[in-house]
Design a protein around this motif. Structure first.
Motif, PDB file in Angstrom:
ATOM      1  N   LEU A  53       0.830  -1.193   0.000  1.00 41.39           N
ATOM      2  CA  LEU A  53       0.000   0.000   0.000  1.00 41.39           C
ATOM      3  C   LEU A  53       0.870   1.250   0.000  1.00 41.39           C
ATOM      4  O   LEU A  53       1.875   1.328   0.718  1.00 41.39           O
ATOM      5  CB  LEU A  53      -0.931   0.006   1.218  1.00 41.39           C
ATOM      6  CG  LEU A  53      -1.955  -1.137   1.287  1.00 41.39           C
ATOM      7  CD1 LEU A  53      -2.823  -0.975   2.526  1.00 41.39           C
ATOM      8  CD2 LEU A  53      -2.814  -1.172   0.036  1.00 41.39           C
ATOM      9  N   LEU A  54       0.482   2.235  -0.780  1.00 43.84           N
ATOM     10  CA  LEU A  54       1.169   3.516  -0.850  1.00 43.84           C
ATOM     11  C   LEU A  54       0.422   4.520   0.016  1.00 43.84           C
ATOM     12  O   LEU A  54      -0.785   4.740  -0.172  1.00 43.84           O
ATOM     13  CB  LEU A  54       1.223   4.017  -2.302  1.00 43.84           C
ATOM     14  CG  LEU A  54       1.907   3.099  -3.313  1.00 43.84           C
ATOM     15  CD1 LEU A  54       1.818   3.693  -4.709  1.00 43.84           C
ATOM     16  CD2 LEU A  54       3.361   2.871  -2.929  1.00 43.84           C
ATOM     17  N   ARG A  55       1.128   5.106   0.964  1.00 43.34           N
ATOM     18  CA  ARG A  55       0.498   6.063   1.864  1.00 43.34           C
ATOM     19  C   ARG A  55       0.523   7.450   1.233  1.00 43.34           C
ATOM     20  O   ARG A  55       1.516   7.851   0.599  1.00 43.34           O
ATOM     21  CB  ARG A  55       1.202   6.092   3.222  1.00 43.34           C
ATOM     22  CG  ARG A  55       1.207   4.742   3.928  1.00 43.34           C
ATOM     23  CD  ARG A  55       1.598   4.895   5.381  1.00 43.34           C
ATOM     24  NE  ARG A  55       0.628   5.683   6.103  1.00 43.34           N
ATOM     25  CZ  ARG A  55      -0.490   5.193   6.637  1.00 43.34           C
ATOM     26  NH1 ARG A  55      -0.774   3.906   6.512  1.00 43.34           N
ATOM     27  NH2 ARG A  55      -1.323   5.983   7.290  1.00 43.34           N
ATOM     28  N   PRO A  56      -0.539   8.223   1.390  1.00 42.43           N
ATOM     29  CA  PRO A  56      -0.585   9.556   0.758  1.00 42.43           C
ATOM     30  C   PRO A  56       0.199  10.586   1.566  1.00 42.43           C
ATOM     31  O   PRO A  56       0.507  10.396   2.748  1.00 42.43           O
ATOM     32  CB  PRO A  56      -2.083   9.870   0.769  1.00 42.43           C
ATOM     33  CG  PRO A  56      -2.586   9.155   1.980  1.00 42.43           C
ATOM     34  CD  PRO A  56      -1.782   7.894   2.103  1.00 42.43           C
ATOM     35  N   ARG A  57       0.503  11.676   0.923  1.00 41.60           N
ATOM     36  CA  ARG A  57       1.153  12.798   1.580  1.00 41.60           C
ATOM     37  C   ARG A  57       0.064  13.744   2.081  1.00 41.60           C
ATOM     38  O   ARG A  57      -0.737  14.266   1.314  1.00 41.60           O
ATOM     39  CB  ARG A  57       2.079  13.520   0.601  1.00 41.60           C
ATOM     40  CG  ARG A  57       3.190  12.640   0.053  1.00 41.60           C
ATOM     41  CD  ARG A  57       4.092  13.412  -0.887  1.00 41.60           C
ATOM     42  NE  ARG A  57       4.757  14.500  -0.206  1.00 41.60           N
ATOM     43  CZ  ARG A  57       5.616  15.349  -0.795  1.00 41.60           C
ATOM     44  NH1 ARG A  57       5.871  15.194  -2.095  1.00 41.60           N
ATOM     45  NH2 ARG A  57       6.196  16.305  -0.110  1.00 41.60           N
ATOM     46  N   LEU A  58       0.086  13.979   3.399  1.00 37.25           N
ATOM     47  CA  LEU A  58      -0.964  14.768   4.024  1.00 37.25           C
ATOM     48  C   LEU A  58      -0.576  16.238   4.060  1.00 37.25           C
ATOM     49  O   LEU A  58       0.607  16.590   4.035  1.00 37.25           O
ATOM     50  CB  LEU A  58      -1.248  14.252   5.438  1.00 37.25           C
ATOM     51  CG  LEU A  58      -1.639  12.778   5.552  1.00 37.25           C
ATOM     52  CD1 LEU A  58      -1.916  12.413   7.003  1.00 37.25           C
ATOM     53  CD2 LEU A  58      -2.837  12.465   4.683  1.00 37.25           C
TER      54      LEU A  58
END
Length: 1434
Positions: free
Chosen positions: A885-890
């Motif tokens: 899974l690729l985590r988003p940039r917040l």
């Protein structure tokens, strides 16, 4: 040979037994008196002799003739020819009728006094009673019946020396041939001669001139509507004053339906006593006399055709599906050419010499030929979809409706679907599906004229020539010897019915007539029985269905390149080249959307099956299952293209080894498709395989080249290979020559074949209906097919309710075995119903059927035990490696509320995500995860296409922008299984169409939805935005405490005292009328006393001035200064907060903190821009005049022209609207004008006076000319928004834009009569000449200057009606069209769907988007609202 007439009946008028005014028919005599054994006497015949009722007439009417049709219980029709004449009423009948009329008048007399004395009845005038001669026959020879009855009547009237008993006896003993084109001359013994001709083929209907008359009476369009209505089983009612016209119209409509036979109620002439038959729920074709038209008005579902008026009335609740195009238009054109041949020549400059028109009989046959061609085009190739289930002892034929519709490309056609489901077509299949029988014109047309009809479609003259050729054959069938048809029959003289010397029709001698009948019967006993000569032959099948498929399915044909990709991928799979197969798999899945690619896949997979088994490894098995699921996902429940039928033998052939002794077949992975739970699919498959085995049974071993797994609907392409129908035809020809033992042997073999196939299909159905995992049994039970059989209904609502009840019962029971047993029981019942139907139709014996019912539960239980081991071993397989899974940039300050859920992002309808028309890689579908933060919904993942797998797909939108959330059920792009999903649509033109991965449970998906809704509506306004780091996030104010709706007495008294004090203190405040300054003082601020004048009227609870702020308020002010809006005000040149607090007089506007605590208006910001001359204390009073306290405030200022833009809400009660509604009419309540109106005037005047270059040469004040006494009382709409533009040019201009409300209801404009283009031109400065003065004085110095108004009011044109013009031309109205809020919302939703459709468009390219954009009407609304913005800046 058959009897020409079965019965002769004499029916006369008789009194009604109940004593009513109308009489009834009585049978005086009938011959023969005993019923024939093969044809009983029809009951109720006296009702049809006088359909309108038996009534006496005051004058002698001429004889009438018509033919009524009666249908017995065996569906055999009896033709009743009725010749009616009138005779004087006998004295006894007159007295009875007179007494009946006298009693009826006595009962109607209200006083009870008799109008006529019963002892001395008044002698009425001469009355005439009807008497009818009736011939009953099973043959349809109308002209012969007319001549025969006319001869009997002529003998009676003319007094000929001929014995009537002999004539009637000869008529009853006359025999004629049934068919074959023979003719016979008969004579009834009165010097007459009649020639009877039989049609060449009795299967073709005899129409005479009935079809041509029907078209002349109703026209082409109406007849086509009746034709479609009769074929789709609607109720048709004919009305006419002529009984013969009714009979001919019904006959003509039935002739048009050939080769189909109408099998419902058919009554061409319905008696008045039986009108309740019209309320029957079944379809019918009935004729009724037009005198009873009033009784037909309440029929809501009956199509009424008025033959006399030429109209056809279709009720609103009845939908008649039209013929499929282009057959509808082609048929209409050909009918026009037949009925009006001169239509094609009407526009020619040099028309050819007129040719003689066709006779009525020939035109009748031409019209029938058009419809014969129509049926040949509709049903061409139907014999290739017939399944021969049994040959001996009688043929059993079934029609594969789904294959026919699919191969003809008419799956969605409502007309053909209803025709194939009707009883008429079922009779057509059973009658014409027989392979060995006599043929007729329709069989030859379907078999040999298909190519010609295709070639002639675009050549009308060739079509007309073909129609004429067919018409000649139809005419020859009815008239094989037209030159020999000569008749010699005695006719009564003209006006013979008016002779006064008539004697009553004599009573005939029964003995004489019976003796003649007996003598003829004795002669017939020694004669051989009449055998209908038939010339049987093999019915030709015509061109194969594949040729029609190539013509009708052009859009579905795949290119050769795509088919090659499918073949290469399958080759790579079976060669073990998994990497190459993985690269081609996305292209294969896209290609499988086409029908040809799916057929190619089934064919290629079949080549890798050896001895009905193909063992694969795990990777090969997964690839094959994915491609099978992709093929089946687009299959409908009927499988009209035969894809599921082709894959059915393959799903039981491909398998993999899970462990020693445990094998998993492909059918356990392709069960989630609706086609497997459709009974019609299994029946078609069963009949197809039975036909294959029956054919193999009668072929020689060397000729048996067809495998049992032959696809349904497929035809053999080799010429030397005989079809199943050809084999059946040969067997039916040889059947009479076989011995009884051989016949019995063949019958038993066929029964054994059907029985073995029933067992085989019971196993197949258990394979595909029993789930691999018992936890999926609930999904299985909700399938449509199983639900239909459980509830014996086709209703989806009933099925869902039944499923929910069963689910709740199993959930509450607490026993796991109950659920499994329930699934097994449902499957057993499903299979048993299937077995009952197919075996009963196939002629299986009852003992074999009972044996099948015993075997089915054992088969199901055995398969369940096998599946348990397969399911257990399948769980031990290593899981498929899934991408990380690729985590988003917040964003800064954004926090993750719910961690990522693994989902598949599916295409949303936009071409850019799937390559599009411009090509490129397909980024969707993508595999990744969805994240929920405090601000956004974010998806991050990678495309499933390995060619672009290194790219990252990111989609997000703010949670507050979510407009619609919908649960969906979609198929995952990886394993093609049905999974739950979500579709999220936002107002930022984003659409997330997601399918949850199988590892995501329903609880996790539901938690995601709940959190999404929680963040969508945060408890505090600050929760809607993402704040920067270090910002102080203070919680919102707590919700207000709801006041008690029933306060105590103490509370009420306290409020009363408080309000009284306020009222008393306010009585002594002096209120002065506001007089605005003149035009010469416009640029200066008002004096101080006027400021205090308004402040005197304020309540004690008014907010304190900004100079006396408390320390806590000063802290609030410091926080307000730091806001971005304060800096934006400074950028626009509207002042600063510090200068506003110091009340610097140099600036026209100031920033007011009066709304710093949102005490005045909760929907306005804390800092407002108001005129410098207006104090904060006065703003509260002004705000009370506006809805929601939204008084006019400045929100924008032009840097060049210093024009300002103001906004406000609608007005309460009376206000400035009255200024523009009645400016010259004084009001009686002028002195008592409310002070709030004065404050509104002063506030608006202050806005105009705040402009630095304000001046006007006229010296007149725009607002000063209107006093508060001229104010109207128009109440606005609650949806009120006002925007004002003010401009300091030569004439100060202010634009006031009102959506709806007080300001939108301003009724004035000096240009209201011309609210169109001259307003924009004057605003643009193009008016060079002003209107001269009315008194003829020369114009002022500004005559040649561009005229501009001091105030521009922009509002809804619907609200600006009835406004009086402004004589000073100091203000102007610019009407615009303002739409309702619901219209704007609906239009915006359509705009979102146009930009983000959610599913692939049916049309390719930009045409679909442009059409959707136009349908949304968004551009229309934007153009209407942007009219003020399009005007040049003042």
């Amino acid at each position: 040979m058959a009897r020409l007439a079965d019965y002769f009946v004499l029916v006369a008028f008789g009194p009604h037994p109940r004593g009513s005014g109308e009489g009834q028919g009585q049978i005086l005599q009938r011959f023969p008196e005993k019923d024939w054994e093969d044809n009983p006497f029809p009951q109720g015949i006296e009702l049809f002799c006088q359909p309108s009722g038996w009534q006496l007439c005051p004058e002698r009417n001429p004889p009438t003739f018509f033919v009524a049709v009666l249908t017995d219980i065996n569906s055999e029709r009896h033709y009743c020819a009725c010749l009616t004449f009138w005779e004087p009423v006998e004295s006894t009948q007159e007295v009875v009728c007179t007494e009946d009329a006298t009693e009826k008048e006595e009962e109607a007399d209200e006083g009870g006094q008799a109008r006529l004395s019963s002892t001395a009845p008044v002698q009425p005038g001469q009355l005439f009673a009807p008497k009818t001669l009736v011939l009953v026959s099973r043959l349809d020879h109308t002209e012969v019946f007319r001549n025969s009855l006319g001869l009997i009547y002529a003998i009676h009237v003319e007094g000929l020396n001929v014995c009537l008993e002999n004539v009637i006896g000869n008529l009853l003993t006359c025999t004629v041939p049934l068919a074959g084109g023979s003719q016979r001359t008969i004579s009834l013994g009165a010097g007459d001669r009649q020639v009877i001709q039989t049609p060449l083929v009795d299967s073709l209907p005899v129409s005479r001139c009935s079809v041509a008359l029907l078209f002349r009476q109703l026209g082409i369009t109406n007849v086509l509507s009746l034709f479609c209505a009769a074929l789709t089983e609607h109720k048709v009612l004919f009305l006419s004053r002529s009984y013969q016209r009714l009979a001919d119209a019904c006959r003509g409509l039935l002739a048009l339906l050939f080769p189909l036979r109408y099998s419902f109620t058919y009554v061409p002439i319905l008696p008045a006593q039986l009108l309740e038959v019209l309320s029957t729920p079944t379809p019918f074709i009935i004729g009724v006399n037009a005198a009873f038209q009033a009784e037909t008005q309440e029929l809501l579902d009956v199509i009424i055709a008025d033959l006399d008026g030429g109209t056809v009335t279709v009720p609103e609740c009845v939908h008649i599906p039209p013929l499929p195009e282009p057959l509808q238009s082609q048929t209409h054109n050909v009918l026009s050419m037949v009925l009006d041949p001169e239509l094609e020549l009407a526009d020619l400059a040099f028309p050819p010499p007129t040719t003689s028109a066709s006779s009525l009989k020939m035109q009748d046959k031409e019209l029938r030929a058009v419809f014969l061609r129509l049926f040949a085009q509709l049903l061409q190739g139907y014999r290739w979809c017939l399944h021969i289930v049994r040959i001996h002892p009688e043929p059993v034929i079934r029609f594969h409706k789904a294959a026919f519709l699919g191969q003809r490309g008419l799956v969605e056609d409502d007309f053909l679907m209803k025709v194939l489901e009707g009883m008429a077509f079922a009779g057509f299949v059973s009658e014409r599906g027989v392979p060995y029988r006599s043929t007729d014109l329709f069989d030859e047309l379907v078999a040999h004229e298909v190519a010609r009809m295709r070639a002639d479609e675009n050549h009308p003259h060739r079509v007309l020539r073909h129609v004429q050729e067919l018409a000649e054959q139809l005419y020859k069938n009815e008239n094989p010897y037209p030159a020999v048809a000569m008749h010699k029959v005695q006719r009564p003289g003209e006006a013979s019915h008016l002779r006064r010397t008539h004697r009553p029709f004599p009573r005939l001698d029964e003995g004489t007539v019976q003796w003649i009948v007996d003598q003829a019967a004795a002669k017939m006993q020694g004669a051989p029985p009449a055998v209908k000569a038939e010339r049987r032959t093999t019915v030709p099948s015509g061109p194969p269905m594949t040729a029609i498929l190539e013509r009708c399915s052009g859009p579905h044909i795949n290119s050769a390149r795509r088919l090659e990709v499918v073949r290469n991928c399958i080759s790579y799979v079976f060669e073990g080249k998994m990497l190459e197969a993985k690269k081609l798999l996305p292209a294969v899945l896209r290609a499988l959307k086409g029908r040809a690619a799916r057929r190619c896949l089934a064919h290629e997979l079949h080549l890798h099956v050896q001895q009905n088994r193909a063992v694969l490894d795990h990777q090969q098995f997964d690839f094959v299952v994915r491609m099978m699921n992709c093929c089946l996902q687009d299959c409908t429940s009927l499988d009209e293209h035969g894809i599921a039928a082709a894959l059915l033998p393959l799903v039981t052939a491909f398998c993999r080894k899970l462990s020693p002794g445990v094998t998993q077949f492909a059918y356990s992975c392709v069960q989630e498709h609706v086609v497997w739970s459709t009974p019609q699919f299994w029946e078609a498959m069963f009949y197809g395989d039975v036909q294959t085995h029956i054919r193999a049974l009668y072929l020689e071993p060397s000729d048996d080249r067809v495998s049992p797994s032959q696809e349904v609907g497929e035809t053999q392409s080799q010429d030397d290979e005989r079809s199943a129908l050809d084999v059946a035809s040969e067997q039916r020809r040889l059947w009479p020559t076989l011995s009884r033992e051989k016949q019995q042997e063949l019958v038993q073999k066929e029964e054994s074949t059907v029985f073995s196939q029933a067992i085989h299909y019971a196993n197949r159905m258990s394979y595909l209906l029993l789930p691999l995992d018992s936890s999926k049994s609930r999904l299985l039970r909700e399938r449509a097919g199983l639900g239909d059989l459980e509830s014996a209904s086709n209703s989806l609502v009933t099925n869902s309710m039944a499923g929910s009840v069963a689910e709740s019962y199993d959930t509450e029971s607490g026993f796991e075995d109950a659920e499994t047993c329930d699934v097994a029981g449902a499957v057993v019942r499903f299979i048993n119903r299937f077995v009952d139907k197919v075996c009963t139709e196939s002629g299986v014996t009852s003992d074999q059927l009972k044996g099948l019912h015993v075997m089915v539960p054992d088969i199901v239980q055995m398969h369940i035990e096998t599946l348990e081991a397969v399911h257990r071993e399948s769980k031990r397989l290593p899981p498929i490696q899934k991408p990380k899974l690729l985590r988003p940039r917040l964003l800064p300050g954004e926090e993750c509320v719910l961690d990522g859920l693994r989902v598949y992002l599916l295409p949303d309808g936009r071409e850019e995500g799937v390559g599009g028309s411009g090509g490129g890689p397909a980024l969707l579908p993508a595999e990744g995860a969805v994240f929920l933060t405090t601000y956004r919904v974010i998806f991050t993942g990678m495309p499933t296409d390995p060619l672009v797998g290194d790219q990252v797909v990111v989609r997000s939108f703010p949670v507050a922008a979510l407009t619609k959330e919908k649960r969906i059920s979609v198929q995952t792009p990886v394993d093609q299984l049905l999974q739950d999903g979500l579709q999220l649509r936002s107002c930022t033109f984003q659409l997330l169409k997601m399918a949850f991965d199988e590892e995501v449970g329903s609880d996790s998906a539901e938690l995601f939805r709940k959190q999404l809704h929680k963040l969508r509506y945060p408890p505090d306004i600050r929760g809607t935005f993402a704040f920067t780091l270090g910002s102080a996030h203070t919680p919102g104010r707590p919700p207000r405490v709801t006041k008690d709706k029933t306060p105590s007495l103490r509370t009420l008294s306290r409020n009363l005292v408080k309000n009284a004090k306020k009222t008393i203190g306010r009585q002594y405040v002096t209120r002065k009328k506001y007089n605005p300054p003149g035009w010469e003082n416009r640029g200066q601020p008002p004096p101080e006393d006027q400021e205090d004048e308004i402040s005197e009227e304020l309540e004690p609870s008014t907010l304190t001035p900004s100079s006396a702020l408390k320390p806590s308020d000063r802290m609030t002010m410091s926080s307000l200064v730091e806001r971005a809006c304060c800096r934006d005000y400074q950028r626009l040149g509207l002042g600063t907060l510090s200068s506003s607090l110091s009340r610097a007089k140099s600036e026209p506007f100031r920033i007011s903190p009066v709304n710093r605590m949102y005490a005045i208006c909760r929907s306005y910001p804390g800092l407002l821009i108001v005129p410098q001359s207006i104090q904060d204390n006065a703003l509260q009073r002004v705000s009370r005049c506006y809805r929601q306290n939204r008084f006019p405030v400045v929100c924008w200022r032009s840097g060049r022209s210093k024009a300002v833009l103001l906004r406000s809400g609608g007005l309460h009660g009376k206000g400035v609207v009255g200024l523009f509604k009645a400016q010259n009419t004084p009001s009686p309540g002028q002195a008592q004008t409310d002070s709030s109106s004065l404050e509104q005037e002063k506030y608006l005047q202050a806005v105009v006076s705040s402009m630095p270059r304000y001046a006007d040469s006229s010296g007149r004040n725009t607002l000063s000319s209107f006093s508060s006494a001229h104010m109207g009382g128009h109440v606005p709409s609650p949806r009120a928004r006002v925007t004002t533009l003010s401009n300091p040019m030569a004439a100060s201009a202010s634009r006031w834009t009102a959506s709806r409300g007080k300001w939108s209801s301003v009724r004035a404009s000096g240009r209201s009569s011309g609210l169109g283009a001259d307003v924009g031109s004057r605003l643009a400065g193009r008016d060079l000449l002003s209107t001269p003065h009315t008194n003829g004085a020369p114009p002022d110095s500004g005559f040649l200057r561009p005229q501009r108004a001091a105030l521009y009011i922009i509002g809804d044109k619907a609200q600006l009606k009835g406004v009086r013009p402004d004589p000073l031309q100091q203000w102007e109205l610019v009407p615009i069209e303002v739409f309702e809020a619901r219209q704007v919302k609906a239009s915006f939703k359509k705009l979102l769907k146009a930009c983000v459709p959610g599913c692939p468009a049916v049309e390719s390219g930009s045409a679909s988007f442009l059409r959707s954009l136009e349908d949304s009407e968004w551009l229309i609304q934007v153009s209407a609202l942007s009219l003020p913005l399009c005007l040049p800046e003042c």
